[in-house]
Motif scaffolding. Structure first.
Motif, PDB file in Angstrom:
ATOM      1  N   GLU A  15      -8.076   0.299   3.330  1.00 23.46           N
ATOM      2  CA  GLU A  15      -7.069   1.183   3.574  1.00 23.46           C
ATOM      3  C   GLU A  15      -5.689   0.838   2.975  1.00 23.46           C
ATOM      4  OE1 GLU A  15      -5.982   1.968   7.818  1.00 23.46           O
ATOM      5  OE2 GLU A  15      -8.218   1.043   8.663  1.00 23.46           O
ATOM      6  N   GLY A  16      -5.966  -0.124   1.962  1.00 24.29           N
ATOM      7  CA  GLY A  16      -4.772  -0.504   1.342  1.00 24.29           C
ATOM      8  C   GLY A  16      -4.371   0.636   0.304  1.00 24.29           C
ATOM      9  N   LEU A  17      -3.183   0.487  -0.297  1.00 26.16           N
ATOM     10  CA  LEU A  17      -2.577   1.384  -1.092  1.00 26.16           C
ATOM     11  C   LEU A  17      -3.250   1.656  -2.265  1.00 26.16           C
ATOM     12  CD1 LEU A  17       1.202   0.807  -0.238  1.00 26.16           C
ATOM     13  CD2 LEU A  17      -0.122   2.801   0.551  1.00 26.16           C
ATOM     14  N   VAL A  18      -3.541   2.650  -3.023  1.00 22.48           N
ATOM     15  CA  VAL A  18      -3.814   2.797  -4.558  1.00 22.48           C
ATOM     16  C   VAL A  18      -3.135   3.717  -4.963  1.00 22.48           C
ATOM     17  CG1 VAL A  18      -6.169   1.932  -4.543  1.00 22.48           C
ATOM     18  CG2 VAL A  18      -5.933   4.342  -3.904  1.00 22.48           C
ATOM     19  N   ILE A  64      -0.057 -11.678  -0.788  1.00 25.59           N
ATOM     20  CA  ILE A  64       1.030 -12.384  -0.223  1.00 25.59           C
ATOM     21  C   ILE A  64       2.249 -12.364  -1.284  1.00 25.59           C
ATOM     22  CG2 ILE A  64      -0.120 -14.585  -0.664  1.00 25.59           C
ATOM     23  CD1 ILE A  64       2.175 -13.874   2.243  1.00 25.59           C
ATOM     24  N   GLU A  65       1.696 -12.505  -2.662  1.00 23.67           N
ATOM     25  CA  GLU A  65       2.751 -12.587  -3.689  1.00 23.67           C
ATOM     26  C   GLU A  65       3.900 -11.583  -3.541  1.00 23.67           C
ATOM     27  OE1 GLU A  65       2.328 -12.980  -8.136  1.00 23.67           O
ATOM     28  OE2 GLU A  65       1.804 -11.021  -7.744  1.00 23.67           O
ATOM     29  N   ASP A  66       3.691 -10.372  -2.951  1.00 30.28           N
ATOM     30  CA  ASP A  66       4.517  -9.332  -2.950  1.00 30.28           C
ATOM     31  C   ASP A  66       5.608  -9.625  -1.899  1.00 30.28           C
ATOM     32  OD1 ASP A  66       3.365  -7.821  -4.867  1.00 30.28           O
ATOM     33  OD2 ASP A  66       1.879  -7.003  -3.636  1.00 30.28           O
ATOM     34  N   SER A  84       4.893   1.084   4.284  1.00 28.53           N
ATOM     35  CA  SER A  84       3.891   0.387   4.906  1.00 28.53           C
ATOM     36  C   SER A  84       3.700  -0.974   4.777  1.00 28.53           C
ATOM     37  CB  SER A  84       2.474   1.028   4.651  1.00 28.53           C
ATOM     38  OG  SER A  84       2.162   0.873   3.239  1.00 28.53           O
ATOM     39  N   ARG A  85       4.365  -1.642   3.823  1.00 39.75           N
ATOM     40  CA  ARG A  85       4.124  -2.998   3.484  1.00 39.75           C
ATOM     41  C   ARG A  85       5.319  -4.053   4.124  1.00 39.75           C
ATOM     42  NH1 ARG A  85       1.793  -5.341  -1.788  1.00 39.75           N
ATOM     43  NH2 ARG A  85       1.685  -6.822  -0.564  1.00 39.75           N
ATOM     44  N   ARG A  86       6.450  -3.044   4.715  1.00 41.29           N
ATOM     45  CA  ARG A  86       7.668  -3.923   5.072  1.00 41.29           C
ATOM     46  C   ARG A  86       7.258  -5.106   6.253  1.00 41.29           C
ATOM     47  NH1 ARG A  86      11.545   0.914   3.528  1.00 41.29           N
ATOM     48  NH2 ARG A  86      11.324   0.661   1.289  1.00 41.29           N
ATOM     49  N   VAL A 159       1.705   0.707 -14.850  1.00 43.37           N
ATOM     50  CA  VAL A 159       0.933   0.099 -13.667  1.00 43.37           C
ATOM     51  C   VAL A 159       1.858  -0.117 -12.454  1.00 43.37           C
ATOM     52  CG1 VAL A 159      -0.634  -1.335 -15.313  1.00 43.37           C
ATOM     53  CG2 VAL A 159       1.538  -1.994 -15.080  1.00 43.37           C
ATOM     54  N   LEU A 160       1.111  -0.596 -11.566  1.00 38.41           N
ATOM     55  CA  LEU A 160       2.046  -0.916 -10.108  1.00 38.41           C
ATOM     56  C   LEU A 160       2.929  -1.956 -10.403  1.00 38.41           C
ATOM     57  CD1 LEU A 160       1.928  -0.052  -7.230  1.00 38.41           C
ATOM     58  CD2 LEU A 160       0.366  -2.361  -7.099  1.00 38.41           C
ATOM     59  N   HIS A 161       2.584  -3.177 -10.875  1.00 35.06           N
ATOM     60  CA  HIS A 161       3.760  -4.145 -10.923  1.00 35.06           C
ATOM     61  C   HIS A 161       3.943  -4.771 -12.286  1.00 35.06           C
ATOM     62  CE1 HIS A 161       2.869  -4.670  -6.317  1.00 35.06           C
ATOM     63  NE2 HIS A 161       4.058  -4.524  -6.361  1.00 35.06           N
ATOM     64  N   LEU A 162       4.948  -5.342 -12.527  1.00 36.22           N
ATOM     65  CA  LEU A 162       5.037  -5.920 -13.691  1.00 36.22           C
ATOM     66  C   LEU A 162       4.012  -7.039 -14.084  1.00 36.22           C
ATOM     67  CD1 LEU A 162       6.745  -6.723 -16.349  1.00 36.22           C
ATOM     68  CD2 LEU A 162       8.108  -8.459 -15.110  1.00 36.22           C
ATOM     69  N   LEU A 240      -7.933  -2.295  -5.278  1.00 32.95           N
ATOM     70  CA  LEU A 240      -6.678  -1.935  -4.491  1.00 32.95           C
ATOM     71  C   LEU A 240      -5.587  -2.322  -5.548  1.00 32.95           C
ATOM     72  CD1 LEU A 240      -7.584  -3.342  -1.182  1.00 32.95           C
ATOM     73  CD2 LEU A 240      -7.488  -0.999  -1.689  1.00 32.95           C
ATOM     74  N   GLU A 241      -5.832  -2.506  -6.838  1.00 28.92           N
ATOM     75  CA  GLU A 241      -4.732  -3.038  -7.723  1.00 28.92           C
ATOM     76  C   GLU A 241      -4.276  -4.262  -7.639  1.00 28.92           C
ATOM     77  OE1 GLU A 241      -1.920   0.687  -9.116  1.00 28.92           O
ATOM     78  OE2 GLU A 241      -2.943   1.275  -7.372  1.00 28.92           O
ATOM     79  N   GLY A 242      -4.985  -5.084  -6.949  1.00 32.26           N
ATOM     80  CA  GLY A 242      -4.620  -6.457  -6.754  1.00 32.26           C
ATOM     81  C   GLY A 242      -5.218  -7.347  -8.098  1.00 32.26           C
TER      82      GLY A 242
END
Ligand SMILES: NC(=O)NCCC[C@H](N)C(=O)O
Length: 253
Positions: A15-18, A64-66, A84-86, A159-162, A240-242
């Protein structure tokens, strides 16, 4: 031996975010096997895995890096860009504290995800984009500058993250798949790689680069540059964009 924080995949991983890619079904059993293989590789290359207690209600907790950024003796606990990730941060904070880090927090209205932070020596690039906002960067800069870091904001729109767009080789060259890098000129040294998955390397020490099986041409390029790629299959996390960086936080002190 240095250690690396990791966190077991949640049973709700699928169910992770995309955000920037289409959702495709995730095979949870395969993901758990891939995660274990990733952790085993870290361990085989001298990194003692330290498990952050699982966050089973958080589908994206495995990334976990996030949840935190370490710099020197400081751990910056984030306020995630996605609500949802807080809840992922609390146990990450406890683990960082137990590892002897001083703790500081990004607070509202600031947001910052660890995936947006790329450290290259004392230069710390921070992606300003979907997950990290100006106020998050302001707080992050205030926390790191007293430690001698030069914090530089760079745009992230594609993209999602740097660190979905760029990471760095051991010599400080920033690498990325150019169609997905907003501004290659933002980096002191930039080299293009031929595949998206080739943008992501984890420095294992010496000349070894942990990278994904999805980027064989980039692995060949790194070999030609004198590095030794160590390849893992993380297909279920890529859905999941990881990427390889986001599955651990390497503690170098
Ligand atoms: N640092 C990273 O690249 N993290 C990947 C996070 C993926 C997760 N599905 C998310 O959208 O937050």
């Amino acid at each position: 031996m240095p250690s690396a924080l990791v966190r077991r995949p949640s049973p709700r991983l699928a169910e992770g975010l995309v955000t920037h890619i289409e959702r495709t079904p995730v095979d949870l059993d395969l993901a758990v096997r891939q995660w274990q293989a990733y952790v085993d590789v870290l361990e085989q290359h001298g990194w003692t895995p330290v498990e952050v207690p699982p966050a089973d209600d958080c589908p994206d907790g495995v990334f976990i890096e996030d949840a935190l950024v370490v710099y020197g003796d400081l751990a910056v606990i984030v306020r995630a860009g996605a609500e949802s990730r807080r809840p992922e941060a609390a146990a990450a904070e406890e683990t960082a504290r137990a590892q002897g880090y001083r703790i500081t927090h990004i607070t509202a209205p600031g947001t910052l995800d660890g995936g947006d932070v790329l450290k290259v020596g004392t230069t710390v690039y921070v992606g300003l984009g979907g997950r990290t906002n100006e106020e998050g960067i302001r707080q992050f800069r205030a926390a790191l500058e007293p430690l001698g870091a030069d914090v530089r904001a760079v745009p992230v729109r594609k993209v999602l993250h740097l660190k979905s767009a760029v990471t760095a080789l051991p010599d400080g060259t920033v690498i990325g798949y150019e169609p997905l890098v907003d501004d290659p000129a933002a980096f002191d040294k930039f080299r293009a790689v031929p595949e998206e998955g080739g943008s992501h390397v984890v420095l294992l020490g010496d000349d070894r680069l942990l990278m994904a099986a999805s980027a064989p041409q980039s692995a060949e390029l790194f070999r030609q540059l004198g590095y030794t790629p160590v390849v893992v299959d993380i297909s279920e996390f890529e859905k999941l964009e990881g990427c390889v960086t986001c599955l651990s936080v390497r503690l170098r002190r």
